[in-house]
Write an enzyme that holds these catalytic residues in place. Sequence first.
Site, short mmCIF file in Angstrom:
data_model
loop_
_atom_site.label_atom_id
_atom_site.label_comp_id
_atom_site.label_asym_id
_atom_site.label_seq_id
_atom_site.Cartn_x
_atom_site.Cartn_y
_atom_site.Cartn_z
CD GLU A 174 -2.94 -1.10 2.32
OE1 GLU A 174 -3.95 -1.80 2.23
OE2 GLU A 174 -2.70 -0.37 3.30
CD GLU A 362 -3.59 -5.68 3.97
OE1 GLU A 362 -4.39 -4.80 4.37
OE2 GLU A 362 -2.36 -5.57 4.06
#
Length: 475
Positions: A174, A362
């Site tokens: 991320e 995720e």
Amino acid sequence: METEVGGGLNRDLFGKNFKWGVSTAAYQIEGSHDKDGKGSSIWDTYTERKNKILNGHHGRIACDFYMRHQEDLALVKKLNIPNFRFSTSWSRILPEGTGTVNQKGIDFYNRIIDTCLENGTDPWLTLYHWDLPLALEKKGGWTNRDVISWFAEFTEICAKHFGDRVKHWMVMNEPMVFTGAGYFLGVHAPGRTGAKNFIPAVHHTVLSISEGGRILKDMLPAAEVGTTFSCSYIEPYTKRPKDVNAANRIDTLLNRMFIEPILGLGYPEKDLPFLKKIGRYMHPGDEDKMVFDFDFIGVQNYTREIVRNSFITPYVQASLVKARNRNVPYTSMGWEVFPESIYEMIRKFNAYKNIKKIYITENGAAFTDHLVDGAVDDVDRTNYIKDNLKQVLRARNEGLSAEGYFVWTLTDNFEWSEGYHPRFGLVHVDFETQQRTIKLSGHWYSGFLGGANDQAAPDLNCENSTLISSIASKS
């Protein structure tokens, strides 16, 4: 909320090659912040700053995974989870960020990898999950172009020591979050603010991601190499042009800014003009160096965001309309529960021609959990996972690439600036005693992966699955 059962959700519907797993991150679980030669990271020092972390929490002990990894990996096996995603702490391997390797750090990750393989679990390794060595931050961190060579050195060391057994690699986790929250808003480590920090951090991160991918594929040609991106489905608050345009700017910032230069499309400056500032950090040849053909992309999605025009907000002239103000269900993070978001993001990333494969690396939810009589009846989380899986299956049935699903996360852990308040785990952790208790969601996921469909909820009156460990020492 009543327990939702039925619906015919079954593992077999996803196909035999679909990858099922659970994701974790080093700083959020390991603890042992200065044990066995580990150097300080930016999060070790950021958590010491006043009023930065909810309730003054820190990750010095966290889930004590450094000492209890054998037990937690045994839980992964017990829950029938075939793939375990974890990250390496850069400063545990290279205490000063570069130079002398800490052999005890190498030994620790070798133990994780070997234990996974002994348990029949496939290890998936993320090189960088936000915990930059403090020594490198003192030299400018991600704002210093030298970070590309620092990260390359770290990548080579990990490939050399772990590449004989790890077959699935993720370069970074991320990048939008750790650059945006850490170098623009200052709400994550290292706590820097403003475009003067954010813009160079973005460009150097893009270059480092692609350089890391090249190194891994060169040293480990048989490995599957990817990188992960956070994303949120963005919709305008109204159909007015100002809100529609504001939503487009936020979509560009959150969902496009990192993936597009890596795919060879360049930075999306047309839709987010302030990105033109990156030009002052571009060197000859950077356009080519930004590009790498990854084997897969990890899509990480939790919610959608509703956006309205906001003239006073710098750079993007847009603001988010909070879920709690929209009369919609939301999690303890304040994120809207909107399962269709994961379908929309799978669709969005599939629209890029150069992405070979997509995994959901995720997805999960934080809710208020209560440990009662040795059980945690987290119905909301269980239904969240099931509803999101239905949307992943919807995408697959439409022919879109979605080749795996990893729940965030195995155990309740340190959730960055939110401390230990939000609980995302399939396994409850009592942070005073480090006792683990499998939640309803963990029982459901275990049964689902073991071949059972969801025609019935697990019997929580049976002998509960609790691992009791010795009391953790406190700081």
